[in-house]
Write a protein that holds these residues in place. Structure first.
Motif, PDB file in Angstrom:
ATOM      1  N   ILE A 290      12.768  28.606  36.884  1.00 45.02           N
ATOM      2  CA  ILE A 290      12.175  28.828  38.046  1.00 45.02           C
ATOM      3  C   ILE A 290      12.446  28.044  39.162  1.00 45.02           C
ATOM      4  O   ILE A 290      12.436  28.241  40.401  1.00 45.02           O
ATOM      5  CB  ILE A 290      10.586  28.463  37.758  1.00 45.02           C
ATOM      6  N   CYS A 291      12.844  26.745  38.716  1.00 46.74           N
ATOM      7  CA  CYS A 291      13.236  25.913  39.858  1.00 46.74           C
ATOM      8  C   CYS A 291      14.526  26.206  40.273  1.00 46.74           C
ATOM      9  O   CYS A 291      14.681  26.087  41.483  1.00 46.74           O
ATOM     10  CB  CYS A 291      13.534  24.481  38.972  1.00 46.74           C
ATOM     11  N   ALA A 292      15.324  26.967  39.584  1.00 51.14           N
ATOM     12  CA  ALA A 292      16.810  27.418  40.123  1.00 51.14           C
ATOM     13  C   ALA A 292      16.481  28.365  41.447  1.00 51.14           C
ATOM     14  O   ALA A 292      17.155  28.637  42.272  1.00 51.14           O
ATOM     15  CB  ALA A 292      17.518  28.159  39.337  1.00 51.14           C
ATOM     16  N   ASN A 293      15.205  29.037  41.629  1.00 51.04           N
ATOM     17  CA  ASN A 293      14.893  29.847  42.506  1.00 51.04           C
ATOM     18  C   ASN A 293      14.880  29.189  44.031  1.00 51.04           C
ATOM     19  O   ASN A 293      15.281  29.559  44.958  1.00 51.04           O
ATOM     20  CB  ASN A 293      13.368  30.395  42.539  1.00 51.04           C
ATOM     21  N   THR A 294      14.447  27.849  43.987  1.00 49.62           N
ATOM     22  CA  THR A 294      14.300  27.253  45.311  1.00 49.62           C
ATOM     23  C   THR A 294      15.907  27.109  45.980  1.00 49.62           C
ATOM     24  O   THR A 294      16.005  27.297  47.183  1.00 49.62           O
ATOM     25  CB  THR A 294      13.920  25.592  45.003  1.00 49.62           C
ATOM     26  N   PRO A 295      16.937  26.517  45.303  1.00 49.90           N
ATOM     27  CA  PRO A 295      18.280  26.493  46.052  1.00 49.90           C
ATOM     28  C   PRO A 295      18.946  28.021  46.194  1.00 49.90           C
ATOM     29  O   PRO A 295      19.945  27.962  47.189  1.00 49.90           O
ATOM     30  CB  PRO A 295      19.023  25.620  45.110  1.00 49.90           C
ATOM     31  N   ASP A 296      18.364  29.123  45.543  1.00 45.70           N
ATOM     32  CA  ASP A 296      18.902  30.314  45.776  1.00 45.70           C
ATOM     33  C   ASP A 296      18.075  30.941  47.087  1.00 45.70           C
ATOM     34  O   ASP A 296      17.236  31.781  47.001  1.00 45.70           O
ATOM     35  CB  ASP A 296      18.190  31.308  44.553  1.00 45.70           C
ATOM     36  N   TRP A 297      18.468  30.415  48.239  1.00 39.45           N
ATOM     37  CA  TRP A 297      17.959  30.769  49.377  1.00 39.45           C
ATOM     38  C   TRP A 297      18.092  32.069  49.668  1.00 39.45           C
ATOM     39  O   TRP A 297      17.101  32.810  50.386  1.00 39.45           O
ATOM     40  CB  TRP A 297      18.544  29.737  50.651  1.00 39.45           C
ATOM     41  N   PRO A 298      19.170  32.818  49.310  1.00 39.70           N
ATOM     42  CA  PRO A 298      19.167  34.246  49.768  1.00 39.70           C
ATOM     43  C   PRO A 298      18.005  35.060  49.092  1.00 39.70           C
ATOM     44  O   PRO A 298      17.505  36.075  49.603  1.00 39.70           O
ATOM     45  CB  PRO A 298      20.625  34.729  49.080  1.00 39.70           C
ATOM     46  N   HIS A 299      17.347  34.598  47.853  1.00 45.67           N
ATOM     47  CA  HIS A 299      16.417  35.439  47.299  1.00 45.67           C
ATOM     48  C   HIS A 299      15.147  35.200  48.138  1.00 45.67           C
ATOM     49  O   HIS A 299      14.194  36.028  48.205  1.00 45.67           O
ATOM     50  CB  HIS A 299      16.047  34.881  45.927  1.00 45.67           C
ATOM     51  N   PHE A 300      14.979  34.055  48.960  1.00 47.28           N
ATOM     52  CA  PHE A 300      13.499  34.045  49.697  1.00 47.28           C
ATOM     53  C   PHE A 300      13.926  35.239  50.873  1.00 47.28           C
ATOM     54  O   PHE A 300      12.934  35.648  51.380  1.00 47.28           O
ATOM     55  CB  PHE A 300      13.858  32.795  50.655  1.00 47.28           C
ATOM     56  N   LYS A 301      14.751  35.573  51.197  1.00 43.73           N
ATOM     57  CA  LYS A 301      15.227  36.465  52.461  1.00 43.73           C
ATOM     58  C   LYS A 301      14.996  38.023  51.787  1.00 43.73           C
ATOM     59  O   LYS A 301      14.118  38.746  52.351  1.00 43.73           O
ATOM     60  CB  LYS A 301      16.571  36.606  52.801  1.00 43.73           C
ATOM     61  N   PHE A 302      15.368  38.072  50.389  1.00 45.65           N
ATOM     62  CA  PHE A 302      15.364  39.854  50.212  1.00 45.65           C
ATOM     63  C   PHE A 302      13.756  39.722  49.221  1.00 45.65           C
ATOM     64  O   PHE A 302      13.248  40.708  49.270  1.00 45.65           O
ATOM     65  CB  PHE A 302      16.438  40.043  49.149  1.00 45.65           C
ATOM     66  N   VAL A 303      13.455  38.586  48.475  1.00 47.55           N
ATOM     67  CA  VAL A 303      12.161  39.036  47.559  1.00 47.55           C
ATOM     68  C   VAL A 303      10.982  38.537  48.493  1.00 47.55           C
ATOM     69  O   VAL A 303      10.048  39.077  48.491  1.00 47.55           O
ATOM     70  CB  VAL A 303      12.245  38.010  46.380  1.00 47.55           C
ATOM     71  N   HIS A 304      10.971  37.423  49.139  1.00 52.06           N
ATOM     72  CA  HIS A 304       9.960  37.046  49.859  1.00 52.06           C
ATOM     73  C   HIS A 304       9.927  37.148  51.566  1.00 52.06           C
ATOM     74  O   HIS A 304       9.191  36.820  52.217  1.00 52.06           O
ATOM     75  CB  HIS A 304       9.842  35.278  49.757  1.00 52.06           C
ATOM     76  N   LYS A 305      11.039  37.926  51.956  1.00 53.63           N
ATOM     77  CA  LYS A 305      10.962  38.513  53.480  1.00 53.63           C
ATOM     78  C   LYS A 305      11.037  37.281  54.180  1.00 53.63           C
ATOM     79  O   LYS A 305      10.227  37.330  55.169  1.00 53.63           O
ATOM     80  CB  LYS A 305       9.712  39.444  53.747  1.00 53.63           C
ATOM     81  N   VAL A 306      11.634  35.988  53.958  1.00 59.06           N
ATOM     82  CA  VAL A 306      11.595  35.234  54.872  1.00 59.06           C
ATOM     83  C   VAL A 306      13.092  35.028  55.902  1.00 59.06           C
ATOM     84  O   VAL A 306      14.115  35.229  55.152  1.00 59.06           O
ATOM     85  CB  VAL A 306      11.396  33.784  54.191  1.00 59.06           C
ATOM     86  N   GLU A 307      12.721  35.270  57.145  1.00 61.12           N
ATOM     87  CA  GLU A 307      14.010  34.983  57.802  1.00 61.12           C
ATOM     88  C   GLU A 307      14.184  33.702  58.345  1.00 61.12           C
ATOM     89  O   GLU A 307      13.338  32.944  58.999  1.00 61.12           O
ATOM     90  CB  GLU A 307      13.703  36.038  59.170  1.00 61.12           C
ATOM     91  N   PHE A 308      15.408  32.995  57.940  1.00 62.77           N
ATOM     92  CA  PHE A 308      15.414  31.722  58.403  1.00 62.77           C
ATOM     93  C   PHE A 308      16.160  31.666  59.731  1.00 62.77           C
ATOM     94  O   PHE A 308      16.663  32.409  60.218  1.00 62.77           O
ATOM     95  CB  PHE A 308      16.761  31.051  57.290  1.00 62.77           C
TER      96      PHE A 308
END
Length: 344
Positions: A176-194
């Motif tokens: 679960i911690c590894a999700n945090t540095p996996d920033w592309p997953h924020f874009k595709f799973v959580h729909k965050v645009e940086f």
């Protein structure tokens, strides 16, 4: 060519799957990462009570001494193995329900019920324990070599609400911690645009943590603006702090490990106490409720993936540099199990 051979793919043309160096699973070779793990919320351990919890590959008990200080110790009596969770607190000691052997807060046997002197060296295992952000934590290791982080606002000035995130997840906490540095997953799973197309340059690493500032917008860039300072510490916690509507907040996702391959997540939701008036308390509660639902929604997006993942590093690209760096930290992370002879 025979009809049987028609349409068959030449196996020599199939790509070979690339496996990166593996990350050791918790419990592999009987060892666990030297991290602070959340055992239970503070509110579960009342004065005079003994609380039993599964931890690592065994079981522990938690109780408070007369000063209110919490202690985490191995759960099984060193006499014949009764679970101390069914005992009681007597004169500041844990008393076993079976033969009334007593153990002090350091785990030493100080008395036997029958009156015989305690055998030399008789005792149970004492974990390094800290109570912080509404949770009771135990460190796996001979002694702590890193500490749970501090927020910008002192803990004494915070209103803290701790809630379970259920159900448990069928992965080790570090997955679960590894999700945090996996920033592309924020874009595709959580729909965050940086705001930054490559946030890697903003990451800070050391030998047990990573920190960064997340700036962007939800809903594919059309929703709420997000700006928070975030970090992963050890293999067992993710936290962030920021400002929402002019009010400071922080949230800690604290991971317990009731057994290898299982994570219990707790949300510790922190806001400033303020003047502690009824109006302020109501405002704080509303913000904590909103943050909890935000955390649950965020976690809920990851659940279908984490409930089925077989985490194994394969091909990584430039966009995975932060994840790759964290995986290196995990591979080098100290592992031990000094309580092994006691908790199983």
């Amino acid at each position: 060519m025979s009809h049987a051979a028609e349409g068959l793919t030449n196996i020599s043309t199939k790509p070979k799957f690339h496996r990166g160096p593996p990350v050791p699973a918790e419990g592999e070779n009987g060892l666990f990462s030297e991290s602070w793990f959340a055992i239970c919320p503070s509110y579960e351990v009342k004065p005079g009570a003994i609380v039993g919890k599964d931890f690592l590959d065994g079981r522990v008990v938690v109780y408070r001494d007369e000063s209110g200080t919490a202690h985490v110790l191995s759960a099984y009596c060193c006499h014949v193995g009764a679970d101390l969770a069914v005992g009681q607190v007597v004169d500041n000691n844990i008393e076993c329900a079976f033969h009334h052997w007593q153990f002090n807060a350091d785990g030493h046997c100080v008395k036997t019920g029958i009156g015989d002197p305690p055998p030399k060296g008789a005792g149970i295992y004492k974990f390094y324990t800290i109570e912080k952000y509404g949770l009771i934590w135990a460190f796996n290791g001979e002694e702590p070599w890193w500490q749970i982080p501090e927020f910008d606002i002192p803990e004494s000035e915070l209103s803290i609400d701790v809630r379970y995130d259920v159900p448990t997840m069928p992965v080790d906490p570090w997955v679960i911690c590894a999700n945090t540095p996996d920033w592309p997953h924020f874009k595709f799973v959580h729909k965050v645009e940086f705001d930054d197309s490559d946030p890697y340059s903003g990451y800070e690493f050391d030998n047990y943590s990573l920190k960064y500032t997340l700036e962007g917008r939800m809903d594919g860039g059309k929703g709420m603006e997000v700006r928070m300072h975030a970090g992963v510490y050890g293999t067992s916690m993710f936290c962030f702090q920021g400002d929402l509507g002019g009010q400071w907040y922080a949230m800690l996702a604290a991971f317990g490990m009731p057994r290898p391959g299982v994570t219990q997540n707790y949300f510790a939701i922190c806001v400033e106490k303020g003047d502690d008036s009824p109006e302020q308390q109501q405002k704080n509660k509303q913000l904590q409720d909103n943050l909890f639902h935000f955390g649950k929604a965020f976690t809920g997006m990851d659940r279908p993936i984490l409930h089925g993942i077989k985490f194994r590093p394969g091909y990584l690209t430039k966009a995975d540099r932060a994840l790759g760096r964290y995986l290196d930290i995990l591979r080098d992370f100290p592992r031990s199990h000094p309580s092994a002879d006691f908790i199983k």
